[in-house]
Design an enzyme around this catalytic site. Sequence first.
Site, PDB file in Angstrom:
ATOM      1  N   GLY A  48       6.680  27.204 -29.081  1.00 33.65           N
ATOM      2  CA  GLY A  48       6.060  28.529 -29.129  1.00 33.65           C
ATOM      3  C   GLY A  48       4.625  28.468 -29.632  1.00 33.65           C
ATOM      4  O   GLY A  48       3.883  27.537 -29.299  1.00 33.65           O
ATOM      5  N   GLU A  77      -3.746   6.510 -10.210  1.00 41.93           N
ATOM      6  CA  GLU A  77      -2.997   5.542  -9.388  1.00 41.93           C
ATOM      7  C   GLU A  77      -2.403   6.211  -8.140  1.00 41.93           C
ATOM      8  O   GLU A  77      -1.294   5.895  -7.707  1.00 41.93           O
ATOM      9  CB  GLU A  77      -1.970   4.777 -10.209  1.00 41.93           C
ATOM     10  CG  GLU A  77      -2.680   3.865 -11.212  1.00 41.93           C
ATOM     11  CD  GLU A  77      -1.825   2.782 -11.797  1.00 41.93           C
ATOM     12  OE1 GLU A  77      -0.917   2.295 -11.119  1.00 41.93           O
ATOM     13  OE2 GLU A  77      -2.089   2.419 -12.956  1.00 41.93           O
ATOM     14  N   GLY A  78      -3.177   7.142  -7.630  1.00 41.37           N
ATOM     15  CA  GLY A  78      -2.759   7.883  -6.439  1.00 41.37           C
ATOM     16  C   GLY A  78      -2.216   9.231  -6.848  1.00 41.37           C
ATOM     17  O   GLY A  78      -1.217   9.299  -7.582  1.00 41.37           O
ATOM     18  N   THR A  79      -2.871  10.325  -6.408  1.00 41.05           N
ATOM     19  CA  THR A  79      -2.378  11.669  -6.756  1.00 41.05           C
ATOM     20  C   THR A  79      -0.953  11.824  -6.214  1.00 41.05           C
ATOM     21  O   THR A  79      -0.538  11.090  -5.301  1.00 41.05           O
ATOM     22  CB  THR A  79      -3.247  12.762  -6.096  1.00 41.05           C
ATOM     23  OG1 THR A  79      -3.144  12.605  -4.668  1.00 41.05           O
ATOM     24  CG2 THR A  79      -4.701  12.667  -6.517  1.00 41.05           C
TER      25      THR A  79
HETATM   26  N1  CAA Z   1       0.908  -2.870   0.957  1.00 37.83           N
HETATM   27  C1  CAA Z   1       0.244  -3.700   1.824  1.00 37.83           C
HETATM   28  N2  CAA Z   1      -0.546  -3.227   2.817  1.00 37.83           N
HETATM   29  C2  CAA Z   1      -0.669  -1.902   2.951  1.00 37.83           C
HETATM   30  C3  CAA Z   1      -0.013  -0.986   2.106  1.00 37.83           C
HETATM   31  C4  CAA Z   1       0.819  -1.523   1.073  1.00 37.83           C
HETATM   32  N3  CAA Z   1       1.478  -0.711   0.244  1.00 37.83           N
HETATM   33  N4  CAA Z   1      -0.329   0.269   2.466  1.00 37.83           N
HETATM   34  C5  CAA Z   1      -1.152   0.165   3.512  1.00 37.83           C
HETATM   35  N5  CAA Z   1      -1.358  -1.152   3.779  1.00 37.83           N
HETATM   36  C6  CAA Z   1      -2.169  -1.705   4.883  1.00 37.83           C
HETATM   37  C7  CAA Z   1      -1.706  -1.095   6.202  1.00 37.83           C
HETATM   38  O1  CAA Z   1      -0.626  -1.833   6.754  1.00 37.83           O
HETATM   39  C8  CAA Z   1      -2.943  -1.198   7.055  1.00 37.83           C
HETATM   40  O2  CAA Z   1      -3.064  -2.520   7.545  1.00 37.83           O
HETATM   41  P1  CAA Z   1      -3.410  -2.797   9.097  1.00 37.83           P
HETATM   42  O3  CAA Z   1      -4.806  -2.248   9.269  1.00 37.83           O
HETATM   43  O4  CAA Z   1      -3.311  -4.273   9.220  1.00 37.83           O
HETATM   44  O5  CAA Z   1      -2.399  -2.011   9.885  1.00 37.83           O
HETATM   45  C9  CAA Z   1      -4.064  -0.988   6.046  1.00 37.83           C
HETATM   46  O6  CAA Z   1      -3.531  -1.298   4.753  1.00 37.83           O
HETATM   47  C10 CAA Z   1      -4.584   0.443   6.042  1.00 37.83           C
HETATM   48  O7  CAA Z   1      -3.456   1.272   5.771  1.00 37.83           O
HETATM   49  P2  CAA Z   1      -3.465   2.843   6.047  1.00 37.83           P
HETATM   50  O8  CAA Z   1      -3.941   3.078   7.441  1.00 37.83           O
HETATM   51  O9  CAA Z   1      -2.138   3.399   5.656  1.00 37.83           O
HETATM   52  O10 CAA Z   1      -4.600   3.319   5.036  1.00 37.83           O
HETATM   53  P3  CAA Z   1      -5.162   4.750   4.752  1.00 37.83           P
HETATM   54  O11 CAA Z   1      -6.643   4.669   4.736  1.00 37.83           O
HETATM   55  O12 CAA Z   1      -4.502   5.761   5.634  1.00 37.83           O
HETATM   56  O13 CAA Z   1      -4.745   5.030   3.214  1.00 37.83           O
HETATM   57  C11 CAA Z   1      -3.384   5.630   1.344  1.00 37.83           C
HETATM   58  C12 CAA Z   1      -3.486   5.013   2.767  1.00 37.83           C
HETATM   59  C13 CAA Z   1      -1.935   5.442   0.993  1.00 37.83           C
HETATM   60  C14 CAA Z   1      -3.725   7.101   1.319  1.00 37.83           C
HETATM   61  C15 CAA Z   1      -4.311   4.849   0.380  1.00 37.83           C
HETATM   62  O14 CAA Z   1      -5.675   5.090   0.665  1.00 37.83           O
HETATM   63  C16 CAA Z   1      -4.040   5.182  -1.070  1.00 37.83           C
HETATM   64  O15 CAA Z   1      -3.097   4.679  -1.667  1.00 37.83           O
HETATM   65  N6  CAA Z   1      -4.893   6.042  -1.667  1.00 37.83           N
HETATM   66  C17 CAA Z   1      -4.813   6.333  -3.080  1.00 37.83           C
HETATM   67  C18 CAA Z   1      -5.665   5.379  -3.855  1.00 37.83           C
HETATM   68  C19 CAA Z   1      -5.286   5.311  -5.288  1.00 37.83           C
HETATM   69  O16 CAA Z   1      -4.127   5.215  -5.642  1.00 37.83           O
HETATM   70  N7  CAA Z   1      -6.301   5.334  -6.154  1.00 37.83           N
HETATM   71  C20 CAA Z   1      -6.126   5.230  -7.552  1.00 37.83           C
HETATM   72  C21 CAA Z   1      -6.941   4.084  -8.101  1.00 37.83           C
HETATM   73  S1  CAA Z   1      -6.430   3.365  -9.593  1.00 37.83           S
HETATM   74  C22 CAA Z   1      -6.719   4.534 -10.762  1.00 37.83           C
HETATM   75  O17 CAA Z   1      -6.146   5.549 -10.701  1.00 37.83           O
HETATM   76  C23 CAA Z   1      -7.693   4.319 -11.846  1.00 37.83           C
HETATM   77  C24 CAA Z   1      -7.183   3.643 -13.033  1.00 37.83           C
HETATM   78  O18 CAA Z   1      -7.952   2.894 -13.601  1.00 37.83           O
HETATM   79  C25 CAA Z   1      -5.811   3.868 -13.566  1.00 37.83           C
END
Ligand code: CAA
Length: 410
Positions: free
Chosen positions: A339, A363-365
């Site tokens: 409260g 680490e990704g929204t």
């Molecule tokens: N493992 C291995 N390879 C992968 C993968 C995975 N999990 N995910 C995708 N890939 C590969 C794909 O197979 C693809 O390869 P090919 O070109 O050979 O086919 C390539 O990577 C591109 O993949 P996508 O087309 O899926 O990529 P995209 O541009 O559409 O993005 C996304 C995908 C999931 C949105 C990605 O951009 C993402 O995870 N974004 C979020 C980023 C993030 O988490 N940022 C946080 C940073 S850390 C932080 O927060 C700060 C800190 O200090 C704590």
Amino acid sequence: MPNYTPEQLHWKAVARKIADEVVRPLAKKYDDLQQYPWEIKEAMAKAGLMSVWLPKEYGGAGAGVGSLCVVVEELSRACGGVGVAYAVNALGSFPILLGGTEEQKKKWLPLIAKGEKLIAFGLSEKFAGSDAGSMRTWAKQDGDQWVINGEKKWCTNGGSADLFSVFCVTDPESKAKRISALLVEKGTPGFTLGKYEDKMGIRAVPVNELHFQNCRVPNANLLGGKPGHGFKHAMHTLDYARPGVAAQAVGLAQGALELSTLYAQRRQQFGVQISAHQSIGFMLAQMATKIEASRLLVTEAARLVDAKAENITKLAAMCKYFATETAMEVTTNAVQIFGGYGYMKDYPIEKYMRDAKITQIYEGTNQVQQMVIVRNVIKESLEWDYLAKWIPTETMTGGLEPAPVDATKK
Ligand code: CAA
């Protein structure tokens, strides 16, 4: 509680002792000061916690991501800022572990395991957050060196790390091999720390911009020794690290549940303790249930990571999504149970809510986690295709041929 291994129970006990004896008494101090808690880091290193997730051949305890997660949960139960200050070393070290050459692993990982070097992860930029692949920081090879130019944003541990995994564009013409990861040491000429962020929560860990101006690093610092593998290394790293964020969320939620349950049993209103009111009792029941479900998801995701399972991406995203949504809900409800007192800084509970918010973002929204999850669900749906005959598609397509199923379509 999940069926933890004896090794995980050992690290859980070590971390709980540090959390209760060292972290909890200092949590408010470092939240107020917004400074890195070096005294806590020393205690963690002395207890061997910095080595937990690293393999034995590189000076680690070899206890894997499962043990990393129980440690992060215990630390975050006392302070979410300390939880991430610890866990971010795993995030920073995974690119070396997963994509580094043997030489790079032998050079850097033992120093991280001893706690002599702290490490951070430089991926996000001002204009490239969720769309990590659109980064602009670039690096060009010049003889036996790489020259880096650009800026990274929101680098957790930025102000305290000695070593940084920095993702750069090395081949702007290529789509698949555009990005590479380079290791940059603190103090390298041309590398400076930029803005020190003033944050809502996790204030014990410094978050900085990283600035690179003609910063030169030797070829030996190119992760894996070959350019073009950076994006996959980053994505693979995040698969390994997201259970750690989820564990931080579980710890925050558990810590908030414990304090609010104790409060609800002591605070009296309308002549009874408030836990006797069904409105509060049901709230506590829902909080406890969602925390346990989150913990089980984290444990299973970490188990898959440690088993080197083929596709860990979906479960890593699911546990991060579910546990961090739970943490936000639970910590908000915990403040509600306290409260008026809960809203005030005299009580420890509002910090849990502030610390929890970032877990839904970094680490990704959680929107990105849902993108990752649905892409995987759609891929899996190919296996259920034989059930399609039970769906009268003509009513949906107006008699036209249904569009072909493309599981890879975004
Ligand atoms: N493992 C291995 N390879 C992968 C993968 C995975 N999990 N995910 C995708 N890939 C590969 C794909 O197979 C693809 O390869 P090919 O070109 O050979 O086919 C390539 O990577 C591109 O993949 P996508 O087309 O899926 O990529 P995209 O541009 O559409 O993005 C996304 C995908 C999931 C949105 C990605 O951009 C993402 O995870 N974004 C979020 C980023 C993030 O988490 N940022 C946080 C940073 S850390 C932080 O927060 C700060 C800190 O200090 C704590």
